[in-house]
Design a protein around this motif. Structure first.
Motif, PDB file in Angstrom:
ATOM      1  N   GLU A 216       7.205  13.476 -10.367  1.00 16.93           N
ATOM      2  CA  GLU A 216       7.450  14.676 -11.162  1.00 16.93           C
ATOM      3  C   GLU A 216       8.787  15.021 -10.838  1.00 16.93           C
ATOM      4  OE1 GLU A 216       4.020  17.021  -9.516  1.00 16.93           O
ATOM      5  OE2 GLU A 216       2.623  16.031 -10.818  1.00 16.93           O
ATOM      6  N   ARG A 217       9.354  15.004  -9.706  1.00 16.51           N
ATOM      7  CA  ARG A 217      10.580  15.252  -9.305  1.00 16.51           C
ATOM      8  C   ARG A 217      11.610  14.754 -10.075  1.00 16.51           C
ATOM      9  NH1 ARG A 217      11.275  15.395  -3.280  1.00 16.51           N
ATOM     10  NH2 ARG A 217       9.785  16.875  -3.448  1.00 16.51           N
ATOM     11  N   GLU A 218      11.328  13.321 -10.317  1.00 17.03           N
ATOM     12  CA  GLU A 218      12.351  12.606 -11.284  1.00 17.03           C
ATOM     13  C   GLU A 218      11.933  12.711 -13.011  1.00 17.03           C
ATOM     14  OE1 GLU A 218      14.911  10.810 -10.485  1.00 17.03           O
ATOM     15  OE2 GLU A 218      14.690  11.421  -8.276  1.00 17.03           O
ATOM     16  N   GLY A 219      10.889  13.556 -13.023  1.00 18.68           N
ATOM     17  CA  GLY A 219      10.876  14.293 -14.469  1.00 18.68           C
ATOM     18  C   GLY A 219      10.106  13.069 -15.244  1.00 18.68           C
TER      19      GLY A 219
ATOM     20  N   LYS B  92       0.825  -1.145  -0.149  1.00 22.96           N
ATOM     21  CA  LYS B  92       0.025  -0.092   0.253  1.00 22.96           C
ATOM     22  C   LYS B  92       0.847   1.389   0.014  1.00 22.96           C
ATOM     23  CE  LYS B  92      -3.575   2.188   2.619  1.00 22.96           C
ATOM     24  NZ  LYS B  92      -4.420   2.096   3.848  1.00 22.96           N
ATOM     25  N   PRO B  93       0.806   2.137  -0.878  1.00 23.60           N
ATOM     26  CA  PRO B  93       1.288   3.632  -1.074  1.00 23.60           C
ATOM     27  C   PRO B  93       1.261   4.140   0.459  1.00 23.60           C
ATOM     28  CG  PRO B  93       0.001   3.423  -2.689  1.00 23.60           C
ATOM     29  CD  PRO B  93      -0.437   2.263  -1.955  1.00 23.60           C
ATOM     30  N   ILE B  94       2.300   4.573   0.898  1.00 22.99           N
ATOM     31  CA  ILE B  94       2.226   5.599   2.228  1.00 22.99           C
ATOM     32  C   ILE B  94       1.250   6.721   1.954  1.00 22.99           C
ATOM     33  CG2 ILE B  94       3.716   6.998   3.805  1.00 22.99           C
ATOM     34  CD1 ILE B  94       6.022   4.597   3.641  1.00 22.99           C
ATOM     35  N   SER B  95       1.681   7.185   0.975  1.00 20.25           N
ATOM     36  CA  SER B  95       0.918   8.531   0.733  1.00 20.25           C
ATOM     37  C   SER B  95       0.778   8.671  -1.022  1.00 20.25           C
ATOM     38  CB  SER B  95       1.538   9.796   1.085  1.00 20.25           C
ATOM     39  OG  SER B  95       1.099  10.947   0.653  1.00 20.25           O
ATOM     40  N   THR B  96      -0.460   8.698  -1.515  1.00 24.96           N
ATOM     41  CA  THR B  96      -0.459   8.968  -2.995  1.00 24.96           C
ATOM     42  C   THR B  96       0.162  10.269  -3.313  1.00 24.96           C
ATOM     43  OG1 THR B  96      -2.558  10.130  -2.437  1.00 24.96           O
ATOM     44  CG2 THR B  96      -2.743   7.762  -2.752  1.00 24.96           C
ATOM     45  N   SER B  97       0.046  11.454  -2.582  1.00 25.62           N
ATOM     46  CA  SER B  97       0.708  12.497  -3.010  1.00 25.62           C
ATOM     47  C   SER B  97       2.348  12.533  -3.111  1.00 25.62           C
ATOM     48  CB  SER B  97       0.470  13.804  -2.368  1.00 25.62           C
ATOM     49  OG  SER B  97       0.743  13.635  -0.592  1.00 25.62           O
ATOM     50  N   ILE B  98       2.875  11.641  -2.443  1.00 21.09           N
ATOM     51  CA  ILE B  98       4.380  11.422  -2.229  1.00 21.09           C
ATOM     52  C   ILE B  98       4.570  10.561  -3.518  1.00 21.09           C
ATOM     53  CG2 ILE B  98       6.184  10.277  -1.256  1.00 21.09           C
ATOM     54  CD1 ILE B  98       4.911  10.896   1.471  1.00 21.09           C
ATOM     55  N   LEU B  99       4.014   9.733  -4.090  1.00 23.82           N
ATOM     56  CA  LEU B  99       4.180   9.089  -5.213  1.00 23.82           C
ATOM     57  C   LEU B  99       4.225   9.838  -6.476  1.00 23.82           C
ATOM     58  CD1 LEU B  99       2.373   5.836  -5.093  1.00 23.82           C
ATOM     59  CD2 LEU B  99       4.570   6.068  -5.073  1.00 23.82           C
ATOM     60  N   ARG B 100       3.142  10.722  -6.587  1.00 26.02           N
ATOM     61  CA  ARG B 100       3.158  11.750  -7.718  1.00 26.02           C
ATOM     62  C   ARG B 100       4.244  12.823  -7.630  1.00 26.02           C
ATOM     63  NH1 ARG B 100       1.398  16.709  -7.652  1.00 26.02           N
ATOM     64  NH2 ARG B 100       0.158  16.420  -5.469  1.00 26.02           N
ATOM     65  N   LYS B 101       4.422  13.219  -6.241  1.00 24.09           N
ATOM     66  CA  LYS B 101       5.715  14.320  -6.143  1.00 24.09           C
ATOM     67  C   LYS B 101       6.757  13.613  -6.446  1.00 24.09           C
ATOM     68  CE  LYS B 101       3.290  17.277  -2.762  1.00 24.09           C
ATOM     69  NZ  LYS B 101       3.006  17.506  -1.620  1.00 24.09           N
ATOM     70  N   ARG B 102       7.137  12.485  -6.354  1.00 21.83           N
ATOM     71  CA  ARG B 102       8.710  11.790  -6.471  1.00 21.83           C
ATOM     72  C   ARG B 102       8.590  11.790  -7.943  1.00 21.83           C
ATOM     73  NH1 ARG B 102      12.518  12.735  -4.000  1.00 21.83           N
ATOM     74  NH2 ARG B 102      13.402  11.315  -5.383  1.00 21.83           N
TER      75      ARG B 102
ATOM     76  N   ILE C  28       8.423   0.478  -9.026  1.00 19.39           N
ATOM     77  CA  ILE C  28       8.446   2.164  -8.800  1.00 19.39           C
ATOM     78  C   ILE C  28       9.375   2.789  -8.131  1.00 19.39           C
ATOM     79  CG2 ILE C  28       6.546   3.857  -8.003  1.00 19.39           C
ATOM     80  CD1 ILE C  28       4.491   2.004  -8.748  1.00 19.39           C
ATOM     81  N   SER C  29       9.860   2.002  -6.861  1.00 17.27           N
ATOM     82  CA  SER C  29      10.591   2.534  -6.042  1.00 17.27           C
ATOM     83  C   SER C  29      11.942   2.694  -6.821  1.00 17.27           C
ATOM     84  CB  SER C  29      10.824   1.676  -4.640  1.00 17.27           C
ATOM     85  OG  SER C  29       9.690   1.562  -4.052  1.00 17.27           O
ATOM     86  N   LYS C  30      12.494   1.842  -7.480  1.00 16.12           N
ATOM     87  CA  LYS C  30      13.656   1.746  -8.182  1.00 16.12           C
ATOM     88  C   LYS C  30      13.849   3.051  -8.903  1.00 16.12           C
ATOM     89  CE  LYS C  30      15.770  -0.694 -11.976  1.00 16.12           C
ATOM     90  NZ  LYS C  30      15.750  -1.908 -12.878  1.00 16.12           N
ATOM     91  N   TRP C  31      12.751   3.248  -9.933  1.00 19.12           N
ATOM     92  CA  TRP C  31      12.900   4.151 -10.890  1.00 19.12           C
ATOM     93  C   TRP C  31      12.585   5.685 -10.307  1.00 19.12           C
ATOM     94  CZ3 TRP C  31      15.304   3.466 -15.127  1.00 19.12           C
ATOM     95  CH2 TRP C  31      15.195   2.218 -15.527  1.00 19.12           C
ATOM     96  N   LEU C  32      11.953   5.616  -8.948  1.00 21.01           N
ATOM     97  CA  LEU C  32      11.731   7.034  -8.247  1.00 21.01           C
ATOM     98  C   LEU C  32      12.934   7.147  -7.195  1.00 21.01           C
ATOM     99  CD1 LEU C  32       8.082   7.017  -7.442  1.00 21.01           C
ATOM    100  CD2 LEU C  32       9.446   8.048  -9.474  1.00 21.01           C
ATOM    101  N   LYS C  33      13.907   6.266  -7.142  1.00 18.34           N
ATOM    102  CA  LYS C  33      15.227   6.338  -6.392  1.00 18.34           C
ATOM    103  C   LYS C  33      14.887   6.361  -5.137  1.00 18.34           C
ATOM    104  CE  LYS C  33      17.641   8.427 -10.490  1.00 18.34           C
ATOM    105  NZ  LYS C  33      18.116   9.445 -10.930  1.00 18.34           N
ATOM    106  N   ARG C  34      14.145   5.589  -4.567  1.00 22.96           N
ATOM    107  CA  ARG C  34      13.876   5.655  -3.089  1.00 22.96           C
ATOM    108  C   ARG C  34      13.767   4.032  -2.672  1.00 22.96           C
ATOM    109  NH1 ARG C  34      15.551   9.763  -1.583  1.00 22.96           N
ATOM    110  NH2 ARG C  34      14.650  11.756  -2.154  1.00 22.96           N
ATOM    111  N   ASP C  35      14.067   3.801  -1.321  1.00 20.53           N
ATOM    112  CA  ASP C  35      13.649   2.233  -0.737  1.00 20.53           C
ATOM    113  C   ASP C  35      12.243   2.267  -0.917  1.00 20.53           C
ATOM    114  OD1 ASP C  35      16.376   2.153  -0.356  1.00 20.53           O
ATOM    115  OD2 ASP C  35      16.154   2.880   1.646  1.00 20.53           O
ATOM    116  N   VAL C  36      11.681   1.021  -1.126  1.00 17.97           N
ATOM    117  CA  VAL C  36      10.432   0.639  -1.175  1.00 17.97           C
ATOM    118  C   VAL C  36       9.726   0.836   0.293  1.00 17.97           C
ATOM    119  CG1 VAL C  36       8.834  -1.422  -1.182  1.00 17.97           C
ATOM    120  CG2 VAL C  36      10.832  -1.513  -2.431  1.00 17.97           C
ATOM    121  N   ASP C  37      10.460   0.638   1.401  1.00 17.95           N
ATOM    122  CA  ASP C  37       9.738   1.216   2.721  1.00 17.95           C
ATOM    123  C   ASP C  37       9.600   2.712   2.697  1.00 17.95           C
ATOM    124  OD1 ASP C  37       9.752  -1.408   3.213  1.00 17.95           O
ATOM    125  OD2 ASP C  37      11.802  -1.400   4.440  1.00 17.95           O
ATOM    126  N   GLU C  38      10.047   3.633   2.018  1.00 12.04           N
ATOM    127  CA  GLU C  38       9.931   4.988   2.020  1.00 12.04           C
ATOM    128  C   GLU C  38       8.453   5.359   1.205  1.00 12.04           C
ATOM    129  OE1 GLU C  38      13.255   7.734   1.332  1.00 12.04           O
ATOM    130  OE2 GLU C  38      14.531   5.849   1.242  1.00 12.04           O
TER     131      GLU C  38
END
Length: 89
Positions: A14-17, A2-12, A53-63
Motif C-alpha cells: 500500500e505504501r508503494e501505491g 515464508k513472509p515475516i509478517s503478513t501485515s508488513i507485506l500489505r503495508k509495504r 515481491i521484494s524488488k517491487w516493494l523496494k526492500r531486501d528479501v530478508d526484510e
C-alpha cells in the motif's frame, strides 16, 4: 520462503501505491497469490516470487521473508530398504 509478517507485506504494498492486482502483474503471478500471502492462507512461496515481491516493494528479501528448510518428503523405499530399480528390457 515464508513472509515475516503478513501485515508488513500489505503495508509495504500500500505504501508503494500498488493494488494486489498491480503487484501480481509486476511479479508475474496471480492476484490470488498476493492475497493469500497477505492473509496467511498461503504460508510460503517460492524464492523467485519472494525476490520479485521484494524488488517491487523496494526492500531486501530478508526484510520481508525468512528462508525455510526444505520440506520435501524423502524418497520412499520398499520394505527391504532398497530403492526401486528400473526394469531392464
Amino acid at each position: 520462503m515464508k513472509p515475516i509478517s503478513t501485515s508488513i507485506l500489505r503495508k509495504r504494498r500500500e505504501r508503494e501505491g500498488y493494488t494486489q492486482r498491480d503487484l501480481a502483474h509486476l511479479c508475474k503471478c496471480t492476484q490470488a497469490a498476493i492475497s493469500a500471502l497477505e492473509t496467511g492462507t498461503m504460508p510460503q512461496c517460492s524464492e523467485d516470487l519472494a525476490t520479485q515481491i521484494s524488488k517491487w516493494l523496494k526492500r531486501d528479501v530478508d526484510e520481508l521473508f525468512t528462508r525455510h528448510e526444505d520440506t520435501r518428503v524423502p524418497r520412499m523405499t520398499n520394505a527391504a530398504g532398497t530403492k526401486r530399480q528400473p526394469i531392464a528390457a
